[in-house]
Design an enzyme around this catalytic site. Structure first.
Site, PDB file in Angstrom:
ATOM      1  N   SER A   1     -13.873 -15.786  -1.982  1.00  0.00           N
ATOM      2  CA  SER A   1     -13.741 -15.926  -0.520  1.00  0.00           C
ATOM      3  C   SER A   1     -13.512 -14.570   0.138  1.00  0.00           C
ATOM      4  CB  SER A   1     -12.586 -16.872  -0.189  1.00  0.00           C
ATOM      5  OG  SER A   1     -11.377 -16.407  -0.764  1.00  0.00           O
TER       6      SER A   1
ATOM      7  N   ASN B   1      -1.962 -20.928  -2.828  1.00  0.00           N
ATOM      8  CA  ASN B   1      -2.193 -22.156  -2.048  1.00  0.00           C
ATOM      9  C   ASN B   1      -1.396 -22.169  -0.748  1.00  0.00           C
ATOM     10  OD1 ASN B   1      -3.664 -22.779  -4.285  1.00  0.00           O
ATOM     11  ND2 ASN B   1      -2.397 -24.497  -4.972  1.00  0.00           N
TER      12      ASN B   1
ATOM     13  N   THR C   1     -26.220 -37.439  41.189  1.00  0.00           N
ATOM     14  CA  THR C   1     -25.935 -38.367  40.088  1.00  0.00           C
ATOM     15  C   THR C   1     -27.315 -38.715  39.548  1.00  0.00           C
ATOM     16  OG1 THR C   1     -26.046 -40.314  41.515  1.00  0.00           O
ATOM     17  CG2 THR C   1     -23.855 -39.350  41.187  1.00  0.00           C
ATOM     18  N   HIS C   2     -27.420 -38.938  38.279  1.00  0.00           N
ATOM     19  CA  HIS C   2     -28.719 -39.209  37.627  1.00  0.00           C
ATOM     20  C   HIS C   2     -29.732 -38.090  37.893  1.00  0.00           C
ATOM     21  CE1 HIS C   2     -27.275 -43.443  37.318  1.00  0.00           C
ATOM     22  NE2 HIS C   2     -26.774 -43.185  38.523  1.00  0.00           N
TER      23      HIS C   2
ATOM     24  N   SER D   1     -41.448 -12.770  30.368  1.00  0.00           N
ATOM     25  CA  SER D   1     -42.372 -13.290  29.358  1.00  0.00           C
ATOM     26  C   SER D   1     -43.251 -12.167  28.849  1.00  0.00           C
ATOM     27  CB  SER D   1     -43.232 -14.383  30.001  1.00  0.00           C
ATOM     28  OG  SER D   1     -44.445 -14.527  29.318  1.00  0.00           O
TER      29      SER D   1
ATOM     30  N   LYS E   1     -42.768 -13.878  35.254  1.00  0.00           N
ATOM     31  CA  LYS E   1     -41.657 -14.739  34.840  1.00  0.00           C
ATOM     32  C   LYS E   1     -40.280 -14.099  34.918  1.00  0.00           C
ATOM     33  CE  LYS E   1     -41.955 -18.275  32.516  1.00  0.00           C
ATOM     34  NZ  LYS E   1     -41.518 -19.608  32.927  1.00  0.00           N
TER      35      LYS E   1
ATOM     36  N   ASN F   1     -36.892 -15.610  33.383  1.00  0.00           N
ATOM     37  CA  ASN F   1     -36.386 -16.757  32.610  1.00  0.00           C
ATOM     38  C   ASN F   1     -34.874 -16.668  32.393  1.00  0.00           C
ATOM     39  OD1 ASN F   1     -38.956 -17.845  32.261  1.00  0.00           O
ATOM     40  ND2 ASN F   1     -39.337 -16.599  30.430  1.00  0.00           N
TER      41      ASN F   1
ATOM     42  N   GLU G   1     -29.949 -20.524  28.620  1.00  0.00           N
ATOM     43  CA  GLU G   1     -30.516 -21.451  27.624  1.00  0.00           C
ATOM     44  C   GLU G   1     -29.860 -21.248  26.257  1.00  0.00           C
ATOM     45  OE1 GLU G   1     -35.132 -21.825  28.255  1.00  0.00           O
ATOM     46  OE2 GLU G   1     -34.426 -19.861  28.897  1.00  0.00           O
TER      47      GLU G   1
ATOM     48  N   TYR H   1      -3.781 -29.316  -2.982  1.00  0.00           N
ATOM     49  CA  TYR H   1      -4.767 -28.252  -2.815  1.00  0.00           C
ATOM     50  C   TYR H   1      -5.998 -28.527  -3.668  1.00  0.00           C
ATOM     51  CZ  TYR H   1      -7.235 -23.877  -2.512  1.00  0.00           C
ATOM     52  OH  TYR H   1      -8.227 -22.956  -2.285  1.00  0.00           O
TER      53      TYR H   1
ATOM     54  N   GLN I   1     -11.151 -24.006   0.586  1.00  0.00           N
ATOM     55  CA  GLN I   1     -11.592 -22.636   0.850  1.00  0.00           C
ATOM     56  C   GLN I   1     -12.805 -22.632   1.772  1.00  0.00           C
ATOM     57  OE1 GLN I   1     -11.682 -19.680  -2.419  1.00  0.00           O
ATOM     58  NE2 GLN I   1     -13.871 -19.547  -2.045  1.00  0.00           N
TER      59      GLN I   1
END
Ligand code: ARG
Length: 465
Positions: A22, A108, A153-154, A275, A281, A283, A288, A315, A320
């Site tokens: 680890s 541990n 809404t919606h 783009s 463009k 963007n 995003e 443990y 880990q």
């Protein structure tokens, strides 16, 4: 220093050593591991469990390591983890006396102590960054209590509001994200050190003392629970996942609002891309990506829940594997938080457009129905029917909200209830005016400037706590 020398006569294959190490993600707990060893050693000296002189040498070596930094460690994967690499360092510094350091301690309890210490700092840091984002939002809201905006809404036009009112929705969501972390912090802030491997130890260790030295608020009351629980990690990841959701939603709205069809806001060039083929463009790539990346924490949450579900007490080495997912959820969410903060604070709002949209497409229809109820004592359902019909006829007649007048409403009300409602020209125009709509919603949580100002005041109290 070879941990295997007693029990085994040889080493793991390189592949198995690499697979089980680890070390790479333990770098994150390096400083906490020094703190943990320092507190444990100090307590061992105080309680007379180890020779004072050896203890002092250990503490000196730990101080030296802290100054030199992680680069001073040999991070060979054959060490399994940072705890062994650190012990190896101290051994090289002071010889076999370093071996006293591990009296009454196991990796541990050590590892979960380190994770908790590190996590406390991470959570504190995120709380302060969320608060600073809320502060920015509140400042933006103060500037926009009269900036008309359309609420959906919606994803269909619903009612007029103000940009400030919408911004304060973000602020309140973020406040809960913050409060969730504050609450989780209490359960992270507990000391498992002294649980040793799983049943504590026969040495007379002082767990209250290490709790104090490490700055934990509480000691964990059961040693099996101490080494085996990672609910604190799952819970933390959930909090970050929820915060990601808030941030992803803000990003999503920036994507939608900045499209040509909406044109409500414009992202700063610093947070936009173009783009490679379409030269015109602009963007919203950053928005995003923050929307997309906000899902990473969900995956980490599922991974960790599945890991801790499938194992018995106490443990198990599976645990880990929890840790890198915890850090990944945190790092990703912190990145998104920083970026969305920057992006939102540099957003330009197209006020002409949002004002136009607030008054368009019959978004003020609810208020017209409400005025009928208030002024003419009509049951709301009747008013709802009349206004619904006003809208459908206006659409058929190809007229806009602004063209609806007292005569028009009267004609429809005759159709619906057999008599004119007679609101009068002023009431009709006022009802259909988006700013009047907004100003009438003065109740707690409403979009009227004074209601939003009250909400801002409450938020500022929270920010100053
Ligand atoms: N690297 C381990 C972890 O992160 C530390 C504890 C190892 N314990 C053990 N018995 N091998 O969980």
């Amino acid at each position: 220093m070879d941990l295997r020398a007693g029990r085994f006569d040889g080493q793991m294959t390189d592949d198995a050593a690499q697979f089980s190490s680890s070390i790479e993600f333990d770098k994150r707990i390096f400083k906490s591991d020094i703190k943990c060893n320092r507190a444990h050693t100090t307590m061992l000296i105080e309680e007379g469990i180890i020779p004072k002189e050896s203890g002092k040498k250990i503490l000196k070596a730990l101080d030296k390591l802290e100054k030199e930094g992680i680069g001073a460690l040999n991070l060979d994967p054959s060490f399994e983890d940072i705890h062994m690499a650190l012990e190896d360092y101290v051994t090289k510094e002071i010889g076999d006396e370093a071996g006293f350091m591990h009296t009454a301690k196991s990796r541990n309890d050590q590892v979960c102590t380190d994770i908790r210490l590190t996590l406390k700092e991470e959570i504190e840091n995120t709380i302060s960054n969320i608060k600073s984002f809320i502060k920015t939002i509140v400042e933006m809201a103060k500037e926009n209590t009269h900036t008309l905006f359309i609420a959906y809404t919606h994803l269909q036009h619903a009612q007029p509001t103000t940009f400030a009112h919408h911004l304060m929705a973000y602020a309140n969501e973020l406040r809960r994200d913050c409060e969730r972390l504050i609450d989780t912090y209490k359960r992270v802030d507990m000391n498992p050190l002294g649980s040793a491997a799983l049943t504590t130890t026969g040495f007379p260790i002082n767990r209250e003392r290490t709790t104090e030295l490490l700055g934990f608020s509480k000691v964990m009351d059961n040693s099996i629970d101490g080494v085996s629980s990672r609910d604190f990690a799952a819970e933390t990841i959930f909090d970050y996942a929820m915060l990601s959701t808030t941030l992803g939603k803000i990003s999503d709205e920036i994507v939608i609002w900045s499209s040509y069809e909406f044109r409500m806001v414009e992202c700063s060039n610093q947070y936009s891309s173009t783009s490679s083929i379409m030269p015109q463009k602009k963007n919203p790539d950053i928005a995003e990506l923050s929307r997309g990346k906000s899902t990473i924490a969900y995956g980490e949450l599922m991974t960790v829940l599945s890991m801790i579900k499938g194992i018995p007490h106490s443990y198990n080495r599976d645990l880990q594997e929890v840790t890198p997912h915890l850090w990944n959820a945190i790092d990703n969410t912190n990145d998104i938080l920083r970026i969305v903060h920057g992006m939102l604070s540099t957003l330009t709002i197209n006020k002409d457009r949002t004002e136009e949209l607030a008054g368009a497409n019959f978004a003020t229809a609810t208020e017209l129905a409400d005025v009928m109820v208030r002024e003419k004592n009509l049951p709301f359902r009747t008013a709802h029917r009349i206004v619904g019909r006003v809208v459908s006829e206006a659409i058929d007649d190809n007229i806009t909200t602004h063209d609806i007048d007292n005569d028009y409403v009267n004609r429809v009300s005759v159709e619906v209830m057999g008599k004119p409602i007679n609101l009068g020209e002023d009431l009709v125009k006022q009802a259909l005016n988006p700013l009047r709509n907004v100003k009438s919603r003065t109740v707690i949580g409403g979009c009227a400037p004074e209601a939003v100002n009250d909400a801002i005041e409450k938020m500022e109290i929270f920010l100053n706590e």
